[in-house]
Design a protein around this motif. Structure first.
Motif, PDB file in Angstrom:
ATOM      1  N   VAL A  52     -11.039 -54.858   0.780  1.00 35.35           N
ATOM      2  CA  VAL A  52     -12.103 -54.162   1.483  1.00 35.35           C
ATOM      3  C   VAL A  52     -11.619 -53.849   2.883  1.00 35.35           C
ATOM      4  CG1 VAL A  52     -14.477 -54.259   2.278  1.00 35.35           C
ATOM      5  CG2 VAL A  52     -13.818 -55.446   0.177  1.00 35.35           C
TER       6      VAL A  52
ATOM      7  N   GLY B 179     -10.970 -56.415  -5.050  1.00 37.07           N
ATOM      8  CA  GLY B 179     -10.469 -55.256  -4.330  1.00 37.07           C
ATOM      9  C   GLY B 179     -10.338 -55.560  -2.855  1.00 37.07           C
TER      10      GLY B 179
ATOM     11  N   PRO C 115     -17.327 -49.347   4.242  1.00 41.27           N
ATOM     12  CA  PRO C 115     -16.288 -50.174   3.639  1.00 41.27           C
ATOM     13  C   PRO C 115     -15.673 -49.469   2.439  1.00 41.27           C
ATOM     14  CG  PRO C 115     -18.453 -51.034   3.093  1.00 41.27           C
ATOM     15  CD  PRO C 115     -18.663 -49.903   4.057  1.00 41.27           C
ATOM     16  N   VAL C 116     -14.387 -49.703   2.247  1.00 45.20           N
ATOM     17  CA  VAL C 116     -13.665 -49.113   1.131  1.00 45.20           C
ATOM     18  C   VAL C 116     -13.178 -50.238   0.229  1.00 45.20           C
ATOM     19  CG1 VAL C 116     -11.615 -47.791   0.467  1.00 45.20           C
ATOM     20  CG2 VAL C 116     -12.940 -47.126   2.487  1.00 45.20           C
ATOM     21  N   VAL C 117     -13.530 -50.154  -1.039  1.00 44.65           N
ATOM     22  CA  VAL C 117     -13.050 -51.127  -2.017  1.00 44.65           C
ATOM     23  C   VAL C 117     -12.005 -50.429  -2.881  1.00 44.65           C
ATOM     24  CG1 VAL C 117     -13.642 -52.631  -3.945  1.00 44.65           C
ATOM     25  CG2 VAL C 117     -15.272 -52.312  -2.076  1.00 44.65           C
ATOM     26  N   SER C 118     -10.820 -50.991  -2.931  1.00 45.87           N
ATOM     27  CA  SER C 118      -9.763 -50.382  -3.727  1.00 45.87           C
ATOM     28  C   SER C 118      -9.153 -51.411  -4.653  1.00 45.87           C
ATOM     29  CB  SER C 118      -8.675 -49.813  -2.808  1.00 45.87           C
ATOM     30  OG  SER C 118      -7.570 -49.374  -3.586  1.00 45.87           O
TER      31      SER C 118
END
Lengths: 175, 175, 175, 175
Positions: free
Chosen positions: D7, D5, D14-17
């Motif tokens: 980050v 993902g 933090p954003v994990v997509s």
């Protein structure tokens, strides 16, 4: 890279699915329990380094730290190190012995013998899943500790579920 | 049924996305905090029935009980009613007054004034998302309570995030 | 809004799944075929207005125009109206009689009696699915037309599959 | 395995997509066009074996045959080999020279110089995406061929989009 999706021959058309199944969630939960017992046993038979090696392998195989920060709130951590979004923090929690996590005493080394999972619900959303329920762990003296636990999984391209979310907490005790 | 996906005109081709964005998660978290404060204020100004009405509306709008059992472990519940997978159980937790949940005293009625969310991470997976972090709630006397909190969301066809997973716990206190 | 996920009681824990199954895809394909035959029959028995009413209902129930532009390339359309991303364009294709789509003669009105779907593969990804294969449609004179067809589906909150992608083409004929 | 993902550091969390973005779809489309031109040029400069090697590498990198059967309906194939769900079938279509696919003459070897993609819509659903539109390819003599094309993508753990669905057809020509 291995197979991403299970291919099932039905009728004449193959079906490729990247979805997580209930059976995969239950298997991942059992694998987590087995790993915890294994680390305890490796510690007793092989000492700290052996236990640490096993814990490291478990984190590599069963958690999603290779995918980014894992949302991990272990049962017994305290601020400001409550959340262990890095593999180093998770390893310290499981086996201790890391001066950067001085309050950790090695949760997985406490003589665990048995793990029972009792889910209250499982949600399946594509290649992800979540579960919530009680997990009861029994130590070598027969003492049982029960926690409230949430797990979140992502299935990787090799078909393995990886824990990307793990919130564990002791039951609330009214004073 | 309304629009399921946001349509964005870029170049010449419209884009339909059912994915949850970080902004939507942050907005849903803020909405949860606002709702908690609202229930407290409605209780003070309008009494129990008014507060219950508001809590009921919040559960209908912001939780996913219309989609099936919600994985909800509130902060202060005790066994055997730890998990509140039904709307009735959630409503009892928030406002109390339900003889089927005799230990509930109405968590949302405790004079809450402010809610702060500090995430340690957000995961976005299609029309679902999860977040973990600390939530600090301040009451009318300025007392702050901080909990460890995990939320899981599903975006519905109307474009609203609904909480389908909620694990809240008091910080672990070493004895 | 209705139920978003199928709830299955297994062991003691309910399972909520928003995933599309192979059976749902096969049922949606059969429903599409039945709808095509229905429109033809309604045209023969009830005339244009009746057929149009049925086609309109089919588009509302089985396509995802309520979710945004549908990626629809019908078999017999020509530029610059090849793609029918709006419901109006799809309706014109199926029943004709729309001066904005002057080249449409009403594909669904051609006396269709039977539809057979032969998939070469089905992909399941969460609440979406795709299929590819041949679709053979037989008219009242027994003449069979076979097309190459791709369908993409999204399952809505009510649990219904909706076609959000539909690419149909006549087989390539080497000159 | 690499990062699954993206980050993104925003605020403090933090954003994990794992979601596919429009930009990733557009980049994958451009990469497909560049690969087609590359195969043509490698054929002219390096001969059949060089072109086949390049086509093989493109199929390994840009298609999802490693994940299971790909739903591939090339522009110019004929029954009973219309659909190329295996890598062998796809390779035969692109470069020919496979006695098991005797009607294939090597679509990618026809002197292609330029590829233009004009989407009518893009759908984003988690780690999958679909697009539909016209693709126009220009050969060394300046002749332009335009096809109707649907692509479906899955993002793998390394963050690469892979084509798992590809339906291409010549425009319908009323007789």
């Amino acid at each position: 890279m291995g197979l991403s999706g299970a291919v099932m021959a039905k009728d004449s058309a193959p079906v490729v699915s990247t979805n997580v199944t209930e059976a995969e969630v239950l298997a991942a939960q059992q694998a987590w329990g087995n790993a915890l017992v294994q680390i305890s046993q490796d510690f007793e038979k092989g000492g700290f380094e052996k236990a640490k090696q096993t814990a490291n392998a478990v984190l590599d195989a069963a958690y999603g730290y290779n995918m980014g920060p894992v949302l991990f709130k272990p049962t017994l951590t305290v601020a400001p190190q409550t959340f262990r979004t890095t593999k180093e923090g998770a390893l310290a929690y499981f086996v201790g012995g890391d001066k950067n996590y001085a309050s950790d005493t090695g949760f997985a080394l406490k003589g665990w013998r048995k793990v029972d999972v009792k889910n209250v619900g499982i949600h399946l959303h594509g290649n992800t899943a979540t579960s919530m329920g009680n997990v009861s762990i029994t130590d070598k003296n027969g003492k049982v500790t029960t926690v409230d636990k949430t797990w979140g999984y992502v299935k990787d391209n090799a078909g393995n579920l990886r824990i990307v979310l793990h919130h564990s907490s002791l039951p609330y005790s009214p004073k």
